[in-house]
Design an enzyme around this catalytic site. Structure first.
Site, mmCIF file in Angstrom:
data_model
loop_
_atom_site.group_PDB
_atom_site.id
_atom_site.type_symbol
_atom_site.label_atom_id
_atom_site.label_comp_id
_atom_site.label_asym_id
_atom_site.label_seq_id
_atom_site.Cartn_x
_atom_site.Cartn_y
_atom_site.Cartn_z
ATOM 1 N N GLU A 1 30.865 4.098 -17.512
ATOM 2 C CA GLU A 1 30.383 3.646 -17.519
ATOM 3 C C GLU A 1 29.586 4.082 -15.908
ATOM 4 O O GLU A 1 30.569 3.770 -14.736
ATOM 5 C CB GLU A 1 29.434 2.584 -18.153
ATOM 6 C CG GLU A 1 29.811 2.292 -19.276
ATOM 7 C CD GLU A 1 29.402 0.581 -19.789
ATOM 8 O OE1 GLU A 1 29.019 1.566 -20.812
ATOM 9 O OE2 GLU A 1 29.754 0.012 -19.149
ATOM 10 N N CYS B 1 26.052 2.401 -9.214
ATOM 11 C CA CYS B 1 27.724 1.342 -9.327
ATOM 12 C C CYS B 1 28.676 2.597 -9.851
ATOM 13 O O CYS B 1 27.995 3.075 -11.246
ATOM 14 C CB CYS B 1 26.976 0.578 -9.753
ATOM 15 S SG CYS B 1 29.121 -0.814 -10.333
ATOM 16 N N CYS C 1 41.145 -0.276 -16.502
ATOM 17 C CA CYS C 1 41.528 -1.206 -14.888
ATOM 18 C C CYS C 1 42.981 -1.660 -15.336
ATOM 19 O O CYS C 1 43.149 -2.280 -16.355
ATOM 20 C CB CYS C 1 40.899 -2.328 -15.273
ATOM 21 S SG CYS C 1 41.124 -2.872 -13.111
ATOM 22 N N CYS D 1 41.711 -8.737 -14.376
ATOM 23 C CA CYS D 1 41.164 -10.438 -13.638
ATOM 24 C C CYS D 1 40.313 -11.001 -15.217
ATOM 25 O O CYS D 1 39.502 -10.366 -15.748
ATOM 26 C CB CYS D 1 40.271 -10.410 -12.465
ATOM 27 S SG CYS D 1 40.479 -8.626 -11.251
ATOM 28 N N CYS E 1 37.013 -10.860 -15.867
ATOM 29 C CA CYS E 1 35.900 -9.547 -15.646
ATOM 30 C C CYS E 1 36.108 -8.754 -16.870
ATOM 31 O O CYS E 1 36.900 -8.004 -17.773
ATOM 32 C CB CYS E 1 36.312 -8.743 -14.300
ATOM 33 S SG CYS E 1 35.761 -7.042 -14.781
ATOM 34 N N GLY F 1 37.325 -0.149 -12.754
ATOM 35 C CA GLY F 1 38.658 0.443 -11.833
ATOM 36 C C GLY F 1 38.617 0.000 -10.767
ATOM 37 O O GLY F 1 37.986 -1.088 -10.335
ATOM 38 N N SER G 1 36.163 -8.033 -2.967
ATOM 39 C CA SER G 1 36.369 -9.030 -4.115
ATOM 40 C C SER G 1 37.126 -10.389 -3.334
ATOM 41 O O SER G 1 38.987 -10.627 -4.680
ATOM 42 C CB SER G 1 37.283 -8.946 -5.335
ATOM 43 O OG SER G 1 36.154 -7.588 -5.948
ATOM 44 N N HIS H 1 36.650 -14.360 -4.134
ATOM 45 C CA HIS H 1 36.244 -15.200 -5.328
ATOM 46 C C HIS H 1 37.136 -16.310 -5.479
ATOM 47 O O HIS H 1 36.489 -17.883 -6.381
ATOM 48 C CB HIS H 1 36.628 -14.172 -6.549
ATOM 49 C CG HIS H 1 36.084 -13.751 -7.350
ATOM 50 N ND1 HIS H 1 35.032 -13.117 -7.084
ATOM 51 C CD2 HIS H 1 36.852 -12.064 -7.462
ATOM 52 C CE1 HIS H 1 34.478 -11.785 -6.754
ATOM 53 N NE2 HIS H 1 35.581 -11.507 -7.540
ATOM 54 N N CYS I 1 27.357 -6.986 -12.845
ATOM 55 C CA CYS I 1 28.848 -6.777 -12.400
ATOM 56 C C CYS I 1 29.205 -7.780 -13.192
ATOM 57 O O CYS I 1 29.258 -8.615 -13.854
ATOM 58 C CB CYS I 1 28.918 -7.466 -11.419
ATOM 59 S SG CYS I 1 27.598 -7.672 -10.088
HETATM 60 N N1 SAH Z 1 38.418 -3.407 -9.028
HETATM 61 C C1 SAH Z 1 37.146 -3.274 -7.524
HETATM 62 C C2 SAH Z 1 35.878 -2.692 -8.304
HETATM 63 C C3 SAH Z 1 35.396 -3.621 -8.612
HETATM 64 S S1 SAH Z 1 33.503 -4.123 -8.276
HETATM 65 C C4 SAH Z 1 36.919 -4.849 -6.880
HETATM 66 O O1 SAH Z 1 37.421 -5.812 -7.564
HETATM 67 O O2 SAH Z 1 36.364 -5.020 -6.426
HETATM 68 C C5 SAH Z 1 32.707 -5.180 -9.371
HETATM 69 C C6 SAH Z 1 32.767 -6.257 -8.822
HETATM 70 O O3 SAH Z 1 32.036 -7.386 -9.800
HETATM 71 C C7 SAH Z 1 33.483 -7.205 -8.412
HETATM 72 O O4 SAH Z 1 33.906 -8.075 -7.417
HETATM 73 C C8 SAH Z 1 34.083 -8.449 -9.987
HETATM 74 O O5 SAH Z 1 35.215 -9.201 -9.077
HETATM 75 C C9 SAH Z 1 32.879 -8.792 -9.804
HETATM 76 N N2 SAH Z 1 32.697 -9.358 -11.975
HETATM 77 C C10 SAH Z 1 33.967 -8.635 -12.263
HETATM 78 N N3 SAH Z 1 33.297 -9.282 -13.557
HETATM 79 C C11 SAH Z 1 32.235 -9.907 -13.128
HETATM 80 C C12 SAH Z 1 31.670 -11.205 -13.898
HETATM 81 N N4 SAH Z 1 32.136 -11.459 -15.462
HETATM 82 N N5 SAH Z 1 30.488 -12.000 -12.802
HETATM 83 C C13 SAH Z 1 30.251 -11.323 -12.150
HETATM 84 N N6 SAH Z 1 31.052 -10.443 -11.760
HETATM 85 C C14 SAH Z 1 31.825 -10.477 -11.989
#
Ligand code: SAH
Length: 374
Positions: A96, A109, A116, A120, A123, A171, A225, A227, A345
């Protein structure tokens, strides 16, 4: 012989391909430049439309090469104007791409992998096993598909709608380093897709050994990322943290080439109710990143079916942001976009699954059987 897809080849690779196809060495640099310009500046979708090139040359190119983008399977448009495309790079390889229009700018994006490996916990993509890395052509192709749909050619146009690219789709881009690097070189090429490196952001969950190389060889802006500031929490949210803990990650950030107040690192921080959103968490966050030119992007958690978390309350997000702000960091709260079409996201996912060779074979056989009239 199958025609070769020129999209995604580096400039030198494209030149070599046309020499291989019979273009004289001497003529090749100029021919390659003309093709490059048609493909990436004007978004040409076939050779016929390259009207300043000789007819027989165009015909010859059309026999040997294609300019194939990923196939658009579906397009969805959110009630906030966000657009999501499900693209296909081949049988069972779907991914996507999301376009987020904002006043005066538009961000695409982009995905780097189908599925992946990182898992996480918050995610949605993390629940899809890795199918495969995307090729440079499939990564660049996402930008081209978006420009096609938006009518956003030439890439150098003054009022272009797609102004920024974030590697924040499906990814982990630093686990597909070479292909992402090759693709972003075309995206950043002033004679190509023409987005400056400052308008390209690569986001990583923290693949520490690749961060320096990303800075040196790709040179885009960096997002992390994060968190959570404490290993106990981050170990659970981002299991990669068990391999590369917070101190090591932040050390790599401090050493990121080209870092300055004008070129800050973005720390992404998803707000999870009762998990990482206390005011003590906020203080810990500003403590650990002290000295790094940074901004902090607070992301309200976007829900997905079966997700084990909830979004923090709005007042809590505001209090958290205030602490971060007072410590001297810009801390914009990311407005969720495209939630209604699962485009926000962390909501991206496709149906693609990795099949074992035997399963692929069985699938092919059943497709063949289906084609035999009964
Ligand atoms: N793998 C890379 C690229 C993905 S970026 C990375 O982790 O940075 C996607 C972003 O959205 C990341 O910051 C991820 O942590 C965040 N994300 C993932 N799941 C989410 C969710 N359910 N709500 C909000 N942000 C989320």
């Amino acid at each position: 012989m199958f025609p070769t897809n020129l999209i995604g080849l580096p400039f030198e690779g494209l030149k070599a391909a046309i020499v291989e196809a019979g273009v004289a060495e001497k003529a090749a640099p100029m021919r390659a430049r003309q093709l490059w310009n048609w493909i990436y500046v004007h978004g040409a979708r076939d050779f016929v439309s390259m009207t300043n090139l000789a007819k027989d040359f165009r015909a010859h190119m059309a026999e040997r090469f294609t300019l194939a983008r990923p196939q658009v399977v579906t397009e969805q448009i959110s009630n906030d104007g966000t657009r999501k495309w499900l693209l296909r790079g081949g049988p069972g390889v779907e991914f996507e791409t999301v376009f987020i229009p904002e006043p005066g700018r538009g961000t695409l994006c982009v995905s780097s992998q189908v599925g992946c490996t990182l898992n996480c916990r918050f995610c949605h993509t993390g629940t899809q096993r890795l199918v495969r890395n995307l090729t440079p052509g499939e990564i660049v192709g996402q930008v081209m598909v978006a420009r096609d749909a938006l009518g956003d050619w030439p890439s150098t146009g003054e009022n272009r709608r797609l102004t920024n690219v974030v590697m924040m789709g499906m990814g982990e881009p630093l686990y597909n380093f070479e292909n992402v690097k090759a693709a972003l070189a075309i995206v950043a090429d002033g004679d190509g897709l023409a987005l400056s490196k400052r308008r390209i952001t690569l986001s990583t969950a923290g693949v520490v050994p690749m961060i320096r190389r990303a800075g040196e060889e790709i040179g885009s802006a960096l997002a992390i990322s994060l968190h959570a500031a404490r290993d106990e929490v981050r170990d659970i949210l981002v299991p990669l943290n068990r391999k590369y803990p917070v101190v090591e990650l932040l050390q790599a950030c401090r050493a990121y080439p080209g870092l300055s107040n004008a070129r800050r690192i973005t720390f992404e921080y998803v707000m999870l109710k009762g998990v990482n959103d206390t005011l003590a968490d906020a203080r810990e966050l500003v403590r650990v990143i002290r000295g790094i030119p940074a901004k902090i992007n607070l992301i309200p958690f976007n829900p997905w079916p079966g997700a084990p978390y909830e979004c923090s309350d709005w007042e809590q997000i505001e209090k958290f942001a205030e602490i971060v702000n007072r410590a001297g960091y810009a801390s914009p709260v990311r407005t969720p976009r495209g939630r209604d079409i699962m485009a926000a996201c962390g909501q991206l996912k496709s149906e693609s699954v990795k099949l074992r060779a035997s399963e692929r074979l069985a699938q092919l056989r059943s497709q063949e059987l289906a084609r035999i009239p009964g």
